[in-house]
Design a protein around this motif. Structure first.
Motif, short mmCIF file in Angstrom:
data_model
loop_
_atom_site.label_atom_id
_atom_site.label_comp_id
_atom_site.label_asym_id
_atom_site.label_seq_id
_atom_site.Cartn_x
_atom_site.Cartn_y
_atom_site.Cartn_z
N GLU A 43 0.83 -1.20 0.00
CA GLU A 43 0.00 0.00 0.00
C GLU A 43 0.86 1.25 0.00
O GLU A 43 0.55 2.23 -0.69
CB GLU A 43 -0.92 0.01 1.22
N THR A 44 1.94 1.23 0.75
CA THR A 44 2.85 2.37 0.80
C THR A 44 3.48 2.61 -0.56
O THR A 44 3.56 3.76 -1.03
CB THR A 44 3.94 2.14 1.87
N GLU A 47 0.91 4.17 -2.85
CA GLU A 47 0.67 5.58 -2.51
C GLU A 47 1.82 6.47 -2.99
O GLU A 47 1.60 7.56 -3.52
CB GLU A 47 0.47 5.75 -1.00
N LYS A 50 1.54 6.88 -6.69
CA LYS A 50 0.46 7.82 -7.05
C LYS A 50 0.93 9.26 -6.89
O LYS A 50 0.67 10.11 -7.73
CB LYS A 50 -0.78 7.57 -6.18
#
Length: 56
Positions: A43-44, A47, A50
């Motif tokens: 997830e990191t 992110e 992004k």
């Protein structure tokens, strides 16, 4: 009617089964924690990607 010896043997077997299940549960818990850590890392990374994509 079961004798006290049969009851004692059943208790010993059940105790062994409970100990075995406890160990398996502990192993599953450790694996779940490891998987959770991996998901957090993924997830990191997503992110960060992004944010970099937005800035580009």
């Amino acid at each position: 009617m079961s004798g006290w010896k049969d009851l004692l043997l059943d208790i010993i077997k059940l105790t062994d089964s409970v100990k075995s299940l406890g160990l398996k549960t502990e192993k599953l818990s450790e694996r779940t924690i490891d998987i959770d850590k991996r998901v957090v890392r993924l997830e990191t990374i997503v992110e960060i990607a992004k944010v970099k994509q937005i800035k580009s």
